[in-house]
Design a protein around this motif. Structure first.
Motif, PDB file in Angstrom:
ATOM      1  N   UNK A 148       0.834  -1.206   0.000  1.00  0.00           N
ATOM      2  CA  UNK A 148       0.000   0.000   0.000  1.00  0.00           C
ATOM      3  C   UNK A 148       0.873   1.262   0.000  1.00  0.00           C
ATOM      4  N   UNK A 149       1.918   1.160   0.825  1.00  0.00           N
ATOM      5  CA  UNK A 149       2.819   2.315   0.868  1.00  0.00           C
ATOM      6  C   UNK A 149       3.502   2.530  -0.495  1.00  0.00           C
ATOM      7  N   UNK A 150       3.921   1.428  -1.118  1.00  0.00           N
ATOM      8  CA  UNK A 150       4.559   1.554  -2.428  1.00  0.00           C
ATOM      9  C   UNK A 150       3.582   2.112  -3.463  1.00  0.00           C
ATOM     10  N   UNK A 151       2.345   1.612  -3.413  1.00  0.00           N
ATOM     11  CA  UNK A 151       1.348   2.144  -4.354  1.00  0.00           C
ATOM     12  C   UNK A 151       1.154   3.646  -4.144  1.00  0.00           C
ATOM     13  N   UNK A 152       1.128   3.996  -2.847  1.00  0.00           N
ATOM     14  CA  UNK A 152       0.982   5.436  -2.553  1.00  0.00           C
ATOM     15  C   UNK A 152       2.185   6.216  -3.084  1.00  0.00           C
ATOM     16  N   UNK A 153       3.372   5.636  -2.858  1.00  0.00           N
ATOM     17  CA  UNK A 153       4.591   6.307  -3.340  1.00  0.00           C
ATOM     18  C   UNK A 153       4.594   6.418  -4.862  1.00  0.00           C
ATOM     19  N   UNK A 154       4.221   5.301  -5.523  1.00  0.00           N
ATOM     20  CA  UNK A 154       4.191   5.318  -6.983  1.00  0.00           C
ATOM     21  C   UNK A 154       3.149   6.311  -7.499  1.00  0.00           C
ATOM     22  N   UNK A 155       2.013   6.338  -6.808  1.00  0.00           N
ATOM     23  CA  UNK A 155       0.977   7.297  -7.211  1.00  0.00           C
ATOM     24  C   UNK A 155       1.479   8.727  -7.037  1.00  0.00           C
ATOM     25  N   UNK A 156       2.205   8.911  -5.926  1.00  0.00           N
ATOM     26  CA  UNK A 156       2.779  10.253  -5.703  1.00  0.00           C
ATOM     27  C   UNK A 156       3.793  10.590  -6.798  1.00  0.00           C
ATOM     28  N   UNK A 157       4.614   9.563  -7.139  1.00  0.00           N
ATOM     29  CA  UNK A 157       5.606   9.787  -8.201  1.00  0.00           C
ATOM     30  C   UNK A 157       4.912  10.135  -9.516  1.00  0.00           C
ATOM     31  N   UNK A 158       3.861   9.381  -9.841  1.00  0.00           N
ATOM     32  CA  UNK A 158       3.132   9.663 -11.080  1.00  0.00           C
ATOM     33  C   UNK A 158       2.507  11.052 -11.047  1.00  0.00           C
ATOM     34  N   UNK A 159       2.016  11.422  -9.850  1.00  0.00           N
ATOM     35  CA  UNK A 159       1.413  12.751  -9.728  1.00  0.00           C
ATOM     36  C   UNK A 159       2.469  13.842  -9.900  1.00  0.00           C
ATOM     37  N   UNK A 160       3.644  13.586  -9.338  1.00  0.00           N
ATOM     38  CA  UNK A 160       4.730  14.568  -9.481  1.00  0.00           C
ATOM     39  C   UNK A 160       5.191  14.662 -10.935  1.00  0.00           C
ATOM     40  N   UNK A 161       5.218  13.510 -11.612  1.00  0.00           N
ATOM     41  CA  UNK A 161       5.708  13.498 -12.991  1.00  0.00           C
ATOM     42  C   UNK A 161       4.682  14.015 -13.997  1.00  0.00           C
ATOM     43  N   UNK A 162       3.396  14.019 -13.598  1.00  0.00           N
ATOM     44  CA  UNK A 162       2.347  14.372 -14.553  1.00  0.00           C
ATOM     45  C   UNK A 162       2.566  15.753 -15.198  1.00  0.00           C
ATOM     46  N   UNK A 163       2.938  16.820 -14.460  1.00  0.00           N
ATOM     47  CA  UNK A 163       3.121  18.133 -15.116  1.00  0.00           C
ATOM     48  C   UNK A 163       4.244  18.151 -16.154  1.00  0.00           C
ATOM     49  N   UNK A 164       5.126  17.179 -16.061  1.00  0.00           N
ATOM     50  CA  UNK A 164       6.271  17.166 -16.974  1.00  0.00           C
ATOM     51  C   UNK A 164       6.101  16.161 -18.098  1.00  0.00           C
ATOM     52  N   UNK A 165       4.857  15.703 -18.248  1.00  0.00           N
ATOM     53  CA  UNK A 165       4.589  14.738 -19.313  1.00  0.00           C
ATOM     54  C   UNK A 165       4.972  15.333 -20.659  1.00  0.00           C
ATOM     55  N   UNK A 166       5.520  14.522 -21.495  1.00  0.00           N
ATOM     56  CA  UNK A 166       5.984  14.976 -22.793  1.00  0.00           C
ATOM     57  C   UNK A 166       7.488  15.007 -22.881  1.00  0.00           C
ATOM     58  N   UNK A 167       8.135  15.199 -21.724  1.00  0.00           N
ATOM     59  CA  UNK A 167       9.591  15.127 -21.720  1.00  0.00           C
ATOM     60  C   UNK A 167       9.989  13.663 -21.833  1.00  0.00           C
ATOM     61  N   UNK A 168      10.892  13.319 -22.709  1.00  0.00           N
ATOM     62  CA  UNK A 168      11.217  11.901 -22.936  1.00  0.00           C
ATOM     63  C   UNK A 168      11.600  11.142 -21.667  1.00  0.00           C
ATOM     64  N   UNK A 169      12.468  11.699 -20.839  1.00  0.00           N
ATOM     65  CA  UNK A 169      12.911  10.979 -19.650  1.00  0.00           C
ATOM     66  C   UNK A 169      11.767  10.824 -18.654  1.00  0.00           C
ATOM     67  N   UNK A 170      10.889  11.801 -18.556  1.00  0.00           N
ATOM     68  CA  UNK A 170       9.728  11.713 -17.658  1.00  0.00           C
ATOM     69  C   UNK A 170       8.756  10.654 -18.154  1.00  0.00           C
ATOM     70  N   UNK A 171       8.530  10.629 -19.447  1.00  0.00           N
ATOM     71  CA  UNK A 171       7.623   9.616 -19.997  1.00  0.00           C
ATOM     72  C   UNK A 171       8.174   8.214 -19.749  1.00  0.00           C
ATOM     73  N   UNK A 172       9.496   8.080 -19.842  1.00  0.00           N
ATOM     74  CA  UNK A 172      10.096   6.762 -19.565  1.00  0.00           C
ATOM     75  C   UNK A 172       9.919   6.394 -18.102  1.00  0.00           C
TER      76      UNK A 172
END
Length: 666
Positions: free
Chosen positions: A29-53
């Motif tokens: 659950x903690x990992x899912x939360x962390x991953x969700x947080x990571x995805x949320x943090x990365x969402x504004x930078x979508x489109x950048x190749x390294x972020x998309x990876x």
């Protein structure tokens, strides 16, 4: 007891997996939360190749891909300062060169390489120059010149109107009825005075002077000879705002009376021309008067009859304006005086091509001898020349003059012979005048014949090179507008010493173009590739072209001519006409336009970038002026110019210093 053992055994065997599973659920659950947080943090930078990876690795639970993407992100983090610096530079570049900035930002083609495709400083300079040349080319030189001409004409017109109206307004305000009445009275008194020989002449003259005191302010401008100033104005009461004395070099110290009556003075003259001779004055009496009345005047002994008003003005007023432009004589005529008296500073601006009498300077030797300041053979020859001229159609409408360089005796003799051969109507028609240099000073004729008078002796004649004779020769040699004849009886090499003014004049007349040829050779060395390229295109188009066309002191780069129509073409560029010469070039063009020349300007920067486009206004102007191509104008060009004109661009200058000779094969 057994139940407790079973319970203990069950707890020991079953509880750890349960607790471990529960712990895993909590960790997941903690990992899912962390991953969700990571995805949320990365969402504004979508489109950048390294972020998309990174996002793809998180959503795919691909730890290996995530590690690789994260490592790339770490590398980029280390480059953050450089990226920020790059962005800052691109932002600055975008303000002045948006296309270049966009190409670098998009890493388009060569702009995506890690190193520049060339020298950035050179590329930047080239682009700046390219854009500046485009900006200049978008401005029509001809339109600017037409606007300048229009505004200059309007400025002259409005200025003249303003001066005229202000002058008359001021005159009307300050003129009283009494002054107007006095002016009319002065006019009537002056008419009754006539030539001043009547019995009441003294009375009328005195009354005219008294009347003038009251009437002088009613007239804004008075024009009269210096010797009449005292007759009409009282120096004690008369004050003019400005007094202008013309031909001041011929006025003696008595002309100072006119200056006494002025608040401001303009003295016009030439200290290289004839000064007063003080003929008939008593030197001792003059010296006594100077000693009595001019004790505190600087250079008082010089205020004798030989001192001109212009000489006095030069000493008294340190600042003076020298007029160097000369419009009267064709260059070959004025050049002798220019060398003799003005150190070559005079700029002759009369165009010789418009004068059909040739040559402009004619030497003519006769077998004559001098007897009591007359030379009968020269006199007869001069009279014969004048008689021949009035019978030739080439001299129709011309004015004729004869100047004796020794004294008035020769002039009187020539005049007497001419009046025996010519009718009074002919004399008046050709305005024939025979005289001496002082009598011709301030005057001019289309054709002038100089008689040197002196004849050969047993050896070289006494030297004639002092300042007095120099002034006489200067005046005599600068009175002819179209043609000057030098009639002489001397062998300059045998009868005259080097430096003698007579020898210098004869030798100049024998070879008047020597000085001009030396100057022309120097100018030919300065011909430009630009002019040669323009001339080549005009010649190929069939136009008759002349390079370095002389207009007196000046030269025009190229002239296209057809009949009596001519277009001046100036090849303009910083290499050939630096900015330091701009003022001189503008003055030069103004002078030539006063001589009715029409100009078209070519920019070197525009020509070498696009010759066809640059030449288009030239051909359009030629068509507007009615100057058609004549087919082949090549036969009129010299072999060197013809060869240069026919060669491809850039080849002609390579042969500029070569010697062109026919080959053995012909």
């Amino acid at each position: 007891m057994g139940d407790l053992l079973r319970l203990a055994r069950a707890l020991a065997e079953a509880l750890p997996p349960i607790l471990y599973a529960r712990a895993n659920v909590i960790a997941l659950h903690r990992l899912d939360t962390t991953l969700a947080t990571i995805l949320q943090v990365l969402r504004p930078y979508a489109g950048a190749p390294v972020v998309d990876r990174l996002r793809a690795a998180v959503m795919a639970d691909d730890a290996i891909a995530y590690r690789a993407a994260y490592q790339r992100l770490s590398e980029l983090k280390m480059l953050e300062d450089e990226a920020r610096r790059r962005q800052d530079l691109l932002t600055r570049l975008d303000r002045v060169a948006p296309a270049w900035a966009a190409a670098v930002r998009a890493r388009d083609g060569v702009h995506g390489r890690p190193e520049p495709p060339g020298d950035p400083a050179a590329a930047w300079l080239w682009r700046q120059l390219h854009d500046e040349l485009d900006r200049r080319a978008s401005v029509s030189v001809q339109e600017l010149q037409d606007r300048i001409d229009h505004l200059t004409g309007r400025l002259y017109e409005v200025t003249a109107q303003l001066v005229e109206r202000l002058a008359w307004a001021a005159q009307i305000r300050r003129t009283t009825p009494a002054q107007q009445q006095a002016l009319m009275g002065w006019l009537h008194l002056h008419r009754r005075l006539g030539k001043g020989f009547s019995k009441r002449a003294a009375e009328l003259r005195a009354e005219a002077v008294r009347t003038m005191v009251r009437a002088q302010c009613a007239v804004p401008v008075w024009i009269m000879p210096v010797n009449r100033v005292v007759d009409h104005f009282d120096p004690a009461t008369t004050r003019f705002d400005v007094v202008i004395v013309d031909e001041a070099s011929q006025s003696d110290v008595l002309a100072l009376t006119a200056l006494y009556m002025a608040k401001q003075v303009v003295v016009v003259g030439d200290d290289e021309q004839v000064s007063p001779d003080a003929v008939g004055e008593e030197a001792e009496r003059i010296s006594a008067l100077i000693g009595e009345y001019l004790k505190e005047i600087p250079n008082a002994p010089l205020y004798d009859g030989r001192r001109s008003l212009y000489d006095i003005a030069l000493e008294s007023f340190p600042s003076h304006v020298v007029l160097l432009e000369h419009f009267r004589c064709v260059p070959d005529i004025i050049q002798f005086s220019n060398i003799l008296s003005y150190n070559g500073r005079i700029r002759p601006l009369r165009e010789a091509s418009g004068v059909h009498l040739r040559p402009h300077v004619v030497p003519h030797r006769v077998a004559g001898y001098c007897d009591h300041k007359t030379n009968l053979e020269e006199a007869r020859e001069v009279a014969a020349l004048v008689a021949a001229m009035v019978s030739m159609p080439e001299y129709t409408g011309k004015t004729l003059g004869v100047i004796s360089l020794v004294g008035e005796e020769q002039a009187i003799l020539i005049d007497r012979i001419l009046r025996q051969r010519l009718t009074p109507d002919t004399y008046e028609c050709y305005r024939i005048l025979c005289g001496t240099p002082p009598q011709f000073q301030g005057d001019e004729r289309d054709v002038v014949i100089l008689s040197l008078v002196d004849g050969p002796g047993d050896g070289p004649l006494a030297m004639r090179d002092d300042d007095r004779w120099k002034k006489r020769f200067n005046v005599a040699a600068s009175r002819a507008k179209d043609q000057m004849w030098v009639v002489y009886s001397l062998d300059p090499a045998r009868d005259l010493k080097p430096g003698d003014l007579r020898r210098r004049l004869i030798e100049y007349a024998l070879n008047p173009g020597a000085f001009g040829r030396e100057t022309e050779l120097e100018e030919r060395r300065a011909e430009s590739e630009f002019e040669n390229e323009v001339m080549r295109r005009l010649v190929v188009a069939g136009y008759r072209v002349r390079s370095q066309w002389p207009v007196g002191y000046y030269r025009i780069d190229l002239v296209v001519e057809w009949g009596d129509k001519r277009l001046a073409i100036e090849c303009d560029g910083d290499r050939y006409r630096p900015i330091e010469r701009l003022a001189d070039d503008m003055d030069r063009q103004e002078v030539l336009e006063r001589l009715k020349w029409q100009f078209v300007w070519l920019r070197g920067s525009e020509f070498f970038r696009d010759p066809e486009r640059a030449m288009r206004p030239v051909f359009e102007r030629l068509e507007t002026m009615g100057i058609p191509p004549e087919g082949s104008a090549w036969p009129s060009l010299s072999p060197r110019v013809l060869l240069t004109a026919c060669l491809p661009p850039g080849i002609g200058p390579l042969l500029a210093g070569s010697h062109i000779a026919p080959s053995r094969s012909g």
